[in-house]
Design a protein around this motif. Sequence first.
Motif, PDB file in Angstrom:
ATOM      1  N   CYS A 232     -16.595 -58.945  50.294  1.00  0.00           N
ATOM      2  CA  CYS A 232     -17.972 -59.007  50.654  1.00  0.00           C
ATOM      3  C   CYS A 232     -18.587 -57.406  50.891  1.00  0.00           C
ATOM      4  CB  CYS A 232     -18.115 -59.663  52.117  1.00  0.00           C
ATOM      5  SG  CYS A 232     -19.961 -59.827  52.332  1.00  0.00           S
ATOM      6  N   ILE A 233     -17.842 -56.489  51.469  1.00  0.00           N
ATOM      7  CA  ILE A 233     -18.256 -55.019  51.686  1.00  0.00           C
ATOM      8  C   ILE A 233     -18.186 -54.455  50.426  1.00  0.00           C
ATOM      9  CG2 ILE A 233     -17.650 -52.984  52.617  1.00  0.00           C
ATOM     10  CD1 ILE A 233     -16.551 -54.716  55.002  1.00  0.00           C
ATOM     11  N   ARG A 234     -17.331 -54.732  49.643  1.00  0.00           N
ATOM     12  CA  ARG A 234     -17.316 -54.088  48.275  1.00  0.00           C
ATOM     13  C   ARG A 234     -18.338 -54.596  47.431  1.00  0.00           C
ATOM     14  NH1 ARG A 234     -15.972 -55.463  43.503  1.00  0.00           N
ATOM     15  NH2 ARG A 234     -15.448 -57.437  43.911  1.00  0.00           N
ATOM     16  N   VAL A 235     -18.878 -55.954  47.397  1.00  0.00           N
ATOM     17  CA  VAL A 235     -19.818 -56.378  46.586  1.00  0.00           C
ATOM     18  C   VAL A 235     -21.249 -55.794  47.121  1.00  0.00           C
ATOM     19  CG1 VAL A 235     -21.167 -58.520  46.098  1.00  0.00           C
ATOM     20  CG2 VAL A 235     -18.799 -58.232  45.984  1.00  0.00           C
ATOM     21  N   LEU A 236     -21.199 -55.716  48.281  1.00  0.00           N
ATOM     22  CA  LEU A 236     -22.634 -55.451  49.019  1.00  0.00           C
ATOM     23  C   LEU A 236     -22.819 -53.886  48.887  1.00  0.00           C
ATOM     24  CD1 LEU A 236     -22.597 -57.124  52.540  1.00  0.00           C
ATOM     25  CD2 LEU A 236     -23.951 -57.368  50.516  1.00  0.00           C
ATOM     26  N   ASN A 237     -21.811 -53.141  48.669  1.00  0.00           N
ATOM     27  CA  ASN A 237     -21.870 -51.580  48.650  1.00  0.00           C
ATOM     28  C   ASN A 237     -21.947 -51.273  47.119  1.00  0.00           C
ATOM     29  OD1 ASN A 237     -21.269 -50.806  51.096  1.00  0.00           O
ATOM     30  ND2 ASN A 237     -19.397 -50.534  50.983  1.00  0.00           N
ATOM     31  N   ARG A 238     -21.554 -52.072  46.229  1.00  0.00           N
ATOM     32  CA  ARG A 238     -21.920 -51.733  44.742  1.00  0.00           C
ATOM     33  C   ARG A 238     -23.229 -52.148  44.317  1.00  0.00           C
ATOM     34  NH1 ARG A 238     -18.395 -51.268  40.779  1.00  0.00           N
ATOM     35  NH2 ARG A 238     -19.520 -52.573  39.461  1.00  0.00           N
ATOM     36  N   ALA A 239     -23.708 -53.175  44.892  1.00  0.00           N
ATOM     37  CA  ALA A 239     -25.096 -53.539  44.560  1.00  0.00           C
ATOM     38  C   ALA A 239     -26.002 -52.631  45.379  1.00  0.00           C
ATOM     39  CB  ALA A 239     -25.460 -54.932  45.170  1.00  0.00           C
ATOM     40  N   GLY A 240     -25.675 -52.258  46.414  1.00  0.00           N
ATOM     41  CA  GLY A 240     -26.797 -51.098  47.221  1.00  0.00           C
ATOM     42  C   GLY A 240     -26.759 -50.028  46.371  1.00  0.00           C
TER      43      GLY A 240
ATOM     44  N   ALA B 208     -27.400 -57.000  42.029  1.00  0.00           N
ATOM     45  CA  ALA B 208     -27.307 -57.723  43.288  1.00  0.00           C
ATOM     46  C   ALA B 208     -27.231 -59.336  43.079  1.00  0.00           C
ATOM     47  CB  ALA B 208     -28.517 -57.566  44.300  1.00  0.00           C
ATOM     48  N   ILE B 209     -28.137 -60.051  42.398  1.00  0.00           N
ATOM     49  CA  ILE B 209     -27.884 -61.154  42.088  1.00  0.00           C
ATOM     50  C   ILE B 209     -26.881 -61.802  41.392  1.00  0.00           C
ATOM     51  CG2 ILE B 209     -28.969 -63.296  40.921  1.00  0.00           C
ATOM     52  CD1 ILE B 209     -31.778 -61.720  41.510  1.00  0.00           C
ATOM     53  N   THR B 210     -26.365 -60.957  40.443  1.00  0.00           N
ATOM     54  CA  THR B 210     -24.931 -61.199  39.785  1.00  0.00           C
ATOM     55  C   THR B 210     -23.877 -60.987  40.432  1.00  0.00           C
ATOM     56  OG1 THR B 210     -25.949 -60.853  37.423  1.00  0.00           O
ATOM     57  CG2 THR B 210     -23.738 -60.703  37.539  1.00  0.00           C
ATOM     58  N   ALA B 211     -23.842 -59.905  41.272  1.00  0.00           N
ATOM     59  CA  ALA B 211     -22.712 -59.648  42.214  1.00  0.00           C
ATOM     60  C   ALA B 211     -22.782 -60.791  43.290  1.00  0.00           C
ATOM     61  CB  ALA B 211     -23.062 -58.287  42.978  1.00  0.00           C
ATOM     62  N   ARG B 212     -23.562 -61.340  43.998  1.00  0.00           N
ATOM     63  CA  ARG B 212     -23.811 -62.179  44.863  1.00  0.00           C
ATOM     64  C   ARG B 212     -23.071 -63.618  44.146  1.00  0.00           C
ATOM     65  NH1 ARG B 212     -28.456 -62.979  49.162  1.00  0.00           N
ATOM     66  NH2 ARG B 212     -27.330 -65.054  49.204  1.00  0.00           N
ATOM     67  N   SER B 213     -23.561 -63.901  43.007  1.00  0.00           N
ATOM     68  CA  SER B 213     -23.253 -65.042  42.244  1.00  0.00           C
ATOM     69  C   SER B 213     -21.642 -64.972  42.101  1.00  0.00           C
ATOM     70  CB  SER B 213     -24.016 -65.266  41.219  1.00  0.00           C
ATOM     71  OG  SER B 213     -23.747 -66.398  40.301  1.00  0.00           O
ATOM     72  N   ASP B 214     -21.261 -63.961  41.491  1.00  0.00           N
ATOM     73  CA  ASP B 214     -19.751 -63.804  41.176  1.00  0.00           C
ATOM     74  C   ASP B 214     -18.871 -63.936  42.478  1.00  0.00           C
ATOM     75  OD1 ASP B 214     -20.550 -63.150  38.312  1.00  0.00           O
ATOM     76  OD2 ASP B 214     -20.130 -61.117  38.546  1.00  0.00           O
ATOM     77  N   PHE B 215     -19.506 -63.206  43.648  1.00  0.00           N
ATOM     78  CA  PHE B 215     -18.958 -63.398  44.788  1.00  0.00           C
ATOM     79  C   PHE B 215     -18.542 -64.932  45.297  1.00  0.00           C
ATOM     80  CE2 PHE B 215     -19.190 -63.433  49.577  1.00  0.00           C
ATOM     81  CZ  PHE B 215     -18.033 -62.857  49.919  1.00  0.00           C
ATOM     82  N   ALA B 216     -19.611 -65.355  45.238  1.00  0.00           N
ATOM     83  CA  ALA B 216     -19.756 -66.958  45.729  1.00  0.00           C
ATOM     84  C   ALA B 216     -18.780 -67.793  44.804  1.00  0.00           C
ATOM     85  CB  ALA B 216     -21.350 -67.578  45.475  1.00  0.00           C
ATOM     86  N   ARG B 217     -18.853 -67.697  43.483  1.00  0.00           N
ATOM     87  CA  ARG B 217     -17.880 -68.322  42.684  1.00  0.00           C
ATOM     88  C   ARG B 217     -16.483 -67.948  43.093  1.00  0.00           C
ATOM     89  NH1 ARG B 217     -20.884 -68.371  38.905  1.00  0.00           N
ATOM     90  NH2 ARG B 217     -20.697 -66.377  38.055  1.00  0.00           N
TER      91      ARG B 217
END
Length: 69
Positions: A38-46, A52-61
């Motif tokens: 989660c931290i990695r995804v948020l940092n990469r998007a930030g 951000a939308i793709t990163a969250r979607s991939d994380f959720a999946r």
Amino acid sequence: MPTPFWTSKETLDRLNGLDRPGFAMEFLRRNPEYRNDCIRVLNRAGQGKADAITARSDFARRWGVRFCP
């Protein structure tokens, strides 16, 4: 998380009152791999390294979770 915390009466009462999705979320949020991802995804998007939308979607999946809109 220390074992005594999981066996305290307050914690057991709260966990026993959760529905399945709530319990699953409590389990996941204590998982170090989930938290690190989660931290990695948020940092990469930030940092603009990922959409951000793709990163969250991939994380959720990856974790089998859904986010409220």
